[in-house]
Scaffold this active site. Sequence first.
Site, PDB file in Angstrom:
ATOM      1  N   CYS A 108      82.141  46.658  60.887  1.00 40.42           N
ATOM      2  CA  CYS A 108      80.878  45.980  60.558  1.00 40.42           C
ATOM      3  C   CYS A 108      81.111  44.941  59.457  1.00 40.42           C
ATOM      4  CB  CYS A 108      79.825  46.991  60.105  1.00 40.42           C
ATOM      5  SG  CYS A 108      78.230  46.210  59.720  1.00 40.42           S
ATOM      6  N   ALA A 232      79.101  43.875  73.591  1.00 35.75           N
ATOM      7  CA  ALA A 232      77.885  44.081  72.789  1.00 35.75           C
ATOM      8  C   ALA A 232      76.828  43.072  73.217  1.00 35.75           C
ATOM      9  CB  ALA A 232      78.205  43.941  71.308  1.00 35.75           C
TER      10      ALA A 232
END
Length: 487
Positions: A108, A232
Amino acid sequence: MPKLRGEAFWRETLRSAHYVVAPMVDQSELAWRLLSRRHGAQLCYTPMLHAQVFLRDANYRRENLYGEACAEDRPLIVQFCANDPEVFVQAALLAQDYCDAIDLNLGCPQMIAKRGHYGAFLQEEWDLLQRMILLANEKLSVPITCKIRVFPEIDKTVKYAQMLEKAGCQLLTVHGRTKEQKGPLAGVASWEHIQAVRKAVSIPVFANGNIQCLSDVEECIRKTGVHGVMSAEGNLHNPALFEGRNPLVWEMAEEYLEIVQKYPCPLSYVRAHLFKLWHHTLQVYQQLREELAKVKTLEGIVDVNRELKLRCQEEIANQKEGEKPKEGLPFFHWICQPYIRPGPKERCKENGASGTEKGVRGKRALEEEEEEEDGNSELLSKNKQKKKLRNPNKSFDPSLKPKYAKCDQCGNPKGNKCVFNMCRACCKKRAFKETADCPGHGLLFKTKYEKSLSWQSSQRVIQTPEISQREAVDVGDTAVVAEAGDS
């Protein structure tokens, strides 16, 4: 049963999965996972879960994992963000019976990950990561996996991957971008880095980045030699990506909404998914975009979706022969298709900015710039400018922000006057256990206990003379009766 590792884990537990749906915060919930599995996905990850919150909050566990048991939703990998070996393992122990593996988020790149010290901002702390994975590999009954971002240097990325494998990682997902490559600066993911990692380790490797359609998946596997490919944003805009189809948007939206009615999730998740699915159409029908943003119920979202469908069907009915898609799209806007995020130059044109710097900033200041702002309204985001208007003396200089001491127990900010140097939740547990007071948090277990004892003691003192008087009366009455009997 012995814990499967490496290739055996991928083949038997994960069923040789090639098509993988990425862990996405608030976006890879059960309903979306089930939709993706129906259309070609072979493996899914949960949204990123915060290990510390998962450990201490039963409601958080129930909402994000325990209440979502579904036989169709396997194989499944639960992803945690964490920076403490004990907290990570304890949270993983609570989750391992509901999944096939536990994934440590090391990819992240967002500012919240920097502030919380997790995700890609741990990639320089190799000793800490080794301890986390070693302990997890030793304690858990399911394998431990990792999702990482690359370093600019291929050699360092390879050593990083080898370190994780040696520590006990059984499967590695490599996002081919650095932690600085995000938002308008995302650019193209480096498959060269992914290929180098795949050749250097013996565990299975998944690739992530540059995946917009099935041909991208096939090309990535061919060029890098990875075991599987993770998507994603491509998956969010077209959940049938792994089928190699580009269906009508309303087909996917209606199917998703039906699943949500069976497996409910927060309305914000549903709204966000429809914004992605209808992305290109909502550029045409701006009024419906506003309605979708304001709607407060699932039924309202269904109504907006129905209206979008009717508008598109009407447009199709009035379509002229030979008409081509507008805005340079490969398909008409009512067909599921990838969204290509504009780069700095394109964003500059979109915003009508004359300089590259303003174009890169986009709708709000880049997060890195926000940290360096010293209160100059020209550099502040719109949100911060509003705060500045309400309070002209407010400063956004990070050096002036107070530094909070951490709780000795959980790492949250501690109370300034806490006698145990803890946050309120931990202080309450300890004060209750030890029957102690903490005036700083307004917890008075000891005082209340002593008052209770004092009150009980006073009640006994009051009751004692009353009992004596009653006994005396009883004795006197008995004597009178006896005398009367004698006479």
